[in-house]
Design a protein around this motif. Sequence first.
Motif, PDB file in Angstrom:
ATOM      1  N   GLU A 132      31.666  45.707   8.265  1.00 59.71           N
ATOM      2  CA  GLU A 132      30.957  45.960   7.014  1.00 59.71           C
ATOM      3  C   GLU A 132      31.315  47.304   6.390  1.00 59.71           C
ATOM      4  O   GLU A 132      30.775  47.687   5.354  1.00 59.71           O
ATOM      5  N   LEU A 133      32.228  48.042   7.022  1.00 59.75           N
ATOM      6  CA  LEU A 133      32.557  49.382   6.559  1.00 59.75           C
ATOM      7  C   LEU A 133      33.061  49.384   5.120  1.00 59.75           C
ATOM      8  O   LEU A 133      32.642  50.218   4.303  1.00 59.75           O
ATOM      9  N   ASP A 134      33.952  48.450   4.775  1.00 62.98           N
ATOM     10  CA  ASP A 134      34.511  48.402   3.420  1.00 62.98           C
ATOM     11  C   ASP A 134      33.420  48.223   2.382  1.00 62.98           C
ATOM     12  O   ASP A 134      33.396  48.905   1.336  1.00 62.98           O
ATOM     13  N   LEU A 143      31.222  51.429   2.039  1.00 62.76           N
ATOM     14  CA  LEU A 143      31.899  52.511   1.322  1.00 62.76           C
ATOM     15  C   LEU A 143      31.943  52.259  -0.179  1.00 62.76           C
ATOM     16  O   LEU A 143      31.952  53.206  -0.973  1.00 62.76           O
ATOM     17  N   SER A 144      31.947  51.002  -0.573  1.00 65.69           N
ATOM     18  CA  SER A 144      32.040  50.680  -2.002  1.00 65.69           C
ATOM     19  C   SER A 144      30.729  50.898  -2.742  1.00 65.69           C
ATOM     20  O   SER A 144      30.726  51.081  -3.958  1.00 65.69           O
ATOM     21  N   CYS A 167      39.143  53.510   5.725  1.00 63.90           N
ATOM     22  CA  CYS A 167      38.648  54.828   5.303  1.00 63.90           C
ATOM     23  C   CYS A 167      39.618  55.501   4.340  1.00 63.90           C
ATOM     24  O   CYS A 167      39.206  56.083   3.326  1.00 63.90           O
ATOM     25  N   GLU A 168      40.916  55.403   4.634  1.00 63.50           N
ATOM     26  CA  GLU A 168      41.914  56.022   3.769  1.00 63.50           C
ATOM     27  C   GLU A 168      41.921  55.351   2.394  1.00 63.50           C
ATOM     28  O   GLU A 168      42.107  56.009   1.372  1.00 63.50           O
TER      29      GLU A 168
END
Length: 473
Positions: free
Chosen positions: A206-208, A211-212, A238-239
């Motif tokens: 779920e990181l993407d 971050l959005s 992350c990048e």
Amino acid sequence: MIKENQKRLNNLAVLLDALVAVVSYLAAYLLVFRFQVFSTFIGPALPVYSFRGYMSALLFLAPALLCAYWVLRLYTPKRVTQSAKEISSIIQANLIVLLVFSLILFLGKERLQHFSRPMLALFFVLNTTGDVLFRYSVRRVLRLFRRKGYNQKHVLLVGCSRAAFSYIDRTMENPVWGYKIRGILDDDTDWGYEYRGIHVIGATSELDDILSVNRLDEIVITLGLREYDKLEHIVAVCEKSGVHTKFVPDYNNIIPTRPYTEDLQGLPVIHIRHVPLTDSFNATIKRGMDLVGGVTCLILFSPVMLLTALMVKCSSPGPVIFRQERVGLHNRAFAMYKFRSMRVQAPNEEKKEWTKAGDNRVTKIGRLIRKLSIDELPQLFNVIKGDMSLVGPRPERPFFVEKFREEIPRYMIKHQVRPGMTGWAQVNGYRGDTSIRRRIDCDLYYIENWTVGFDIKIMLMTVVHGFINKNAY
């Protein structure tokens, strides 16, 4: 928001550093030439140059100081940097610029050589003091704001591991750093799991999405060792988001000390232990200090040593100097010198145990010189020879080295540097019959944190605390 604030703060720091330099320079000029502060020592000071001429030197000094501050990383974020390190960098930058400018004056035309040295020295004292006070004030104000919840850096942890728990522990114990941990992402821990008020809020997949829709200042990757196969994908996500990313390795139980990274033509190589004295420049500086200090001490203490030699010779039959095998740098054995404080013994009897309270092997004179540490003075010859250093871990006999290397973890690390006449363990009270484990902890701290200043501190503590050893029998 933090990035913009940090950029503004850095720009402000540059401007204020320049202002401190200008004010310090003007103050030095006025104190030397207008108020004649050094007139008692050097007579009335008359400016060789006009005021404009002296001010033209400031066009070099101020930019040079700012460049030195930049090179020594005084304009980088320092939430967790110790103030002592910052002060050390300020002093170092000022000394470098002072030496460079003095060299220019020395090598310049004859007219340049008449530049006022007292004014120059006073300027650097005022500028160093002013910069230290300015940065101390800024640090205090920022910490006050962070304690009240302002200037916080919002952080998300990826991975619920020992590395994550250690990171949380440290940020909780240091609220002045201003880190606000928003949660943890982990695939193997149930949603809602809590550690010190920080919850697992989802999976790494779920990181993407997170971050959005969230404004985060940092992502800290704290994956467990078993999850490193996910590292490449997580770093890529992350990048892609542009958020600043950090990686906290989960190896504290494997590498229990402070490692450092070497760049091997683009390949990062992690050294398990940071030993500053493996650097040839540091080792040369320390060896130079040992030679100068060893010869100086030998001259100063020669009357004491001569008197002690006579007392030992008259007190009991046997040699004045006692040679004992000890283990030193790189596990090599060497003969360590001491004034003989015991009756002469057979070699197998002498090495079987440490000296204890009431030990009948110790002579009357021996008990006195051991108590005052005078018996150690012949080790100055070991220092000059290169077997030992003035400061370092105390060397031990081969029998005990073999014993402790099996019983005490990391014991053999102490042999990566030269043994010393005094050390961090000794000035902290761990001498003679005291905890060998605590002694090793002190030795490892010294090995990993060596500086010239640290050596000087230990030598001063040795003098201030006295040479009397309550644990010497």
